[in-house]
Design an enzyme around this catalytic site. Structure first.
Site, PDB file in Angstrom:
ATOM      1  N   HIS A 262      31.475 -33.030 -21.076  1.00 36.73           N
ATOM      2  CA  HIS A 262      32.681 -32.778 -21.811  1.00 36.73           C
ATOM      3  C   HIS A 262      33.698 -32.664 -20.740  1.00 36.73           C
ATOM      4  CE1 HIS A 262      30.374 -32.445 -25.417  1.00 36.73           C
ATOM      5  NE2 HIS A 262      29.991 -31.333 -25.046  1.00 36.73           N
ATOM      6  N   ASP A 313      25.789 -37.325 -27.790  1.00 37.32           N
ATOM      7  CA  ASP A 313      26.040 -35.908 -27.972  1.00 37.32           C
ATOM      8  C   ASP A 313      25.424 -35.457 -29.382  1.00 37.32           C
ATOM      9  OD1 ASP A 313      26.315 -33.110 -27.744  1.00 37.32           O
ATOM     10  OD2 ASP A 313      28.455 -33.054 -27.288  1.00 37.32           O
TER      11      ASP A 313
END
Ligand SMILES: [Zn+2]
Length: 437
Positions: A262, A313
């Site tokens: 991220h 993800d």
């Protein structure tokens, strides 16, 4: 046994070439020759690109797709729903679900997955008789779906900084990093399996335990969720008086084999620390927008020295074309400028750089000696027709549905956009129903 394919067009390290014959033996490319007649080689019509690397996956989150959008919510309400699924998984149901999800990945052209794995133990945190039963299920699932796996065994010890674990979270914890390390050291890699380490986040692992996680495998991939949410930064500042990146730097967590997943809410000091250590920045744009995380500083990270990689993800979408173009399109929205990322740069992130970050440095390129992965994108669908058949077609026009053929380490896994051994999508429906609360 040698096998040859003739690619109408192929993305080689030097760019797209026409009429490329590739010869494969023992799962690797023996020769790659542009400008050749097809001869007896098996024909692949369209644009063939290297295998894609999905560098950040939580396989079981796939069960939540389409189910968390109904009510307005936050990252934290989504997380509660995710825990509802986590509470129900067993080694058998996890194997079945993960195999179907990895099958969906191969259909999208993904030949290596980085599985950020923290669901280790049975209900209440009681270890299974085989302490790595869950990790073993994921390795078997990847193998049976036809792709390589980097099992990033994740240390997860706390429910937040200074907070006890919640009920479901006990399944994630080994008690302390030393116990976590002794369990993961019994995991075995293989030619198609890399065993790596991860710390869930600075929320999930206390400062004094992070060093153990960084050191357990000195040469293997090392991953961590980093500054996905502003709340994480605030909690870290309050507890430690520094940012999550500064904390990781202090304990020796930032290295050239580390991936910061991220890396959304960073200071300029953070960016300098990540880039200066050549830490990979693993962006997951379709998840980050789904969870309203924000847009990370991809251009600044690149300039500082952090290679970009990509992951799906939470699997709100499994389509690396979508992840690639999202990096550039998010930049356009944030800066009102076009062209921060070129298509070849985004393809490098999704192929060679991604595989390297997962511990497969010899994958992600169509060149002699590399692992023989081929992903063919059709150029005659309504989406790709007339788009030129270059890198821009792969990044900005194609979707996962345009992948027709996937060869993974020399084995053909997908033909005519169909997985040759798994009954997809039916398997997804069945295995998801089984694990929903
Ligand atoms: Zn994640």
């Amino acid at each position: 046994m040698n096998h040859s394919y003739w690619c109408e067009r192929a993305l080689l390290p030097g760019g797209v070439a026409d009429s490329v014959v590739v010869e494969i033996a023992d799962g690797r490319f023996v020769s790659v020759r542009p400008g050749q007649p097809a001869g007896t080689a098996e024909r692949l019509a369209g644009l063939t690109i290297p295998g894609l690397a999905n560098c950040h996956s939580h396989a079981f989150h796939r069960a939540l797709r389409g189910r968390t959008q109904r009510d307005r919510g936050t990252f934290w309400t989504w997380r509660e729903q995710m825990y509802g699924v986590a509470a129900r998984l067993t080694p058998d149901s996890y194997y079945a679900l993960a195999r179907a999800v990895y099958g969906e990945m191969v259909l999208a052209g993904i030949t290596s997955v980085g599985e950020f794995h923290y669901l280790h133990h049975g209900p209440g945190g009681t270890p299974y008789d085989e302490p790595n039963a869950m990790g073993g299920a994921l390795i078997a699932a990847a193998r049976d779906a036809g792709l390589r796996i980097a099992l990033l065994d994740t240390c997860y010890l706390a429910g937040g900084i200074g907070q006890e674990l919640g009920e479901v979270q006990r399944r994630f914890s080994d008690g302390d990093a030393a116990s976590w390390a002794s369990r993961v050291l019994t995991l075995k890699g293989a030619d198609d399996v890399v065993i790596g380490a991860a710390a869930h986040s600075v929320r999930g692992v206390p400062r004094d335990q992070l060093g153990t996680v960084a050191e357990v495998f000195p040469d293997a991939p090392l991953h961590v969720h980093l500054s996905e949410q502003v709340a994480e930064n605030e909690a870290c500042q309050e507890a430690y008086g520094r940012t999550p990146t500064q904390l990781l730097d202090e304990v020796g967590f930032l290295t050239g084999r580390t991936s910061a997943v991220h890396a959304t809410h960073l200071t300029s000091v953070d960016i300098g620390l990540l880039g200066g250590s050549s830490t990979y920045a693993c962006f997951c744009p379709t998840t980050e927008r789904d969870l309203a995380d924000g847009i990370g500083p991809s251009a600044a990270l690149r300039a500082a020295g952090s290679p970009l990689t990509l992951g799906s993800d939470s699997h709100a979408v499994i389509d690396l074309s979508e992840e690639m173009r999202a990096v550039e399109l998010d930049e356009r929205l944030a800066t009102q400028q076009r062209g921060t990322w070129s298509s070849p740069e985004l393809l490098s992130a999704a192929t060679a750089d991604g595989h390297r970050s997962l511990g497969f440095p010899d994958a992600g390129a169509i060149e002699p000696g590399a692992r023989a992965d081929l992903v063919t994108v059709r150029l005659d669908s309504v989406r790709t027709a007339g788009t030129g058949g270059g890198p821009e077609t792969a990044v900005f026009a194609a979707t996962a549905a345009d992948v027709t053929t996937v060869v993974s380490a020399g084995r053909k896994i997908v033909a005519d956009s169909t997985h040759l051994t798994l009954d997809l999508p039916r398997l997804l429906t069945r295995t998801i129903q089984e694990v929903l609360p």
